[in-house]
Design a protein around this motif. Structure first.
Motif: not given
Length: 174
Positions: A1-6, A113-123, A134-136
């Protein structure tokens, strides 16, 4: 999952990062709840980097790598500890990259990370290469995660890896 951090950077240099084990949950900008092989994990992106919460029937464990006000524990190269019934291992390294290398590595890691089901990335706003990811995964009965903290202004990428597993009691021979 990829998100933009506010938010803007809270930890503006790799040297500002600190490590803590066992902290209570801190306010998160984005979270990802996972169940991996019976283990509950929450990956958390903080304004000041990351936190991972682990919970199983045997207990809880939390890892925080962030700019922590008043922390006296800088980011270690390695840690091995017992946490209740768990074995915890942590390692960190700082990579120094040229601007071109940094941009390529950032794109590669964000895609992974953004394409992985156990991944979280914030830009973070202001730079497409300023991110925390993060990737677990579970491997051989243990939970593992990797993280990346990017500092494009300095060409530094902080990479960590963690392993948490159930402590195996020493058997008696006979």
């Amino acid at each position: 999952m990829l998100t933009t951090l506010n938010t803007s950077y809270s930890d503006t240099r790799a040297a500002d990062l600190a490590w803590a084990l066992g902290r209570e949950p801190l306010p998160a900008l984005a979270t990802l709840d996972l169940e991996i092989g019976g283990t509950q994990l929450q990956l958390r992106l903080l304004g000041a980097s990351h936190q991972v919460l682990v919970e199983e029937d045997r207990g809880r464990c939390s890892e925080t790598v962030a700019c922590i006000a008043g922390s006296s524990t800088p980011l270690p190269l390695g840690v091995a500890k017992r946490v209740g019934n768990w074995e915890y291992e942590f390692a960190a390294r700082v990579e120094a990259l040229s601007p071109g290398q940094f941009a390529g590595r950032a794109q590669e890691l964000l895609a992974l990370v953004s394409d992985h089901p156990h991944g979280l990335a914030g830009v973070f706003p202001g730079s497409p290469h300023a991110f925390t990811a993060l990737l677990a995964q579970r491997y051989e009965g243990q939970v593992h995660w990797r993280t990346w903290h990017a500092y494009p202004q300095d060409g530094q990428l902080v990479a960590t890896r963690t392993r948490v597993g159930v402590r195996v009691p020493v058997g008696t021979s006979g």
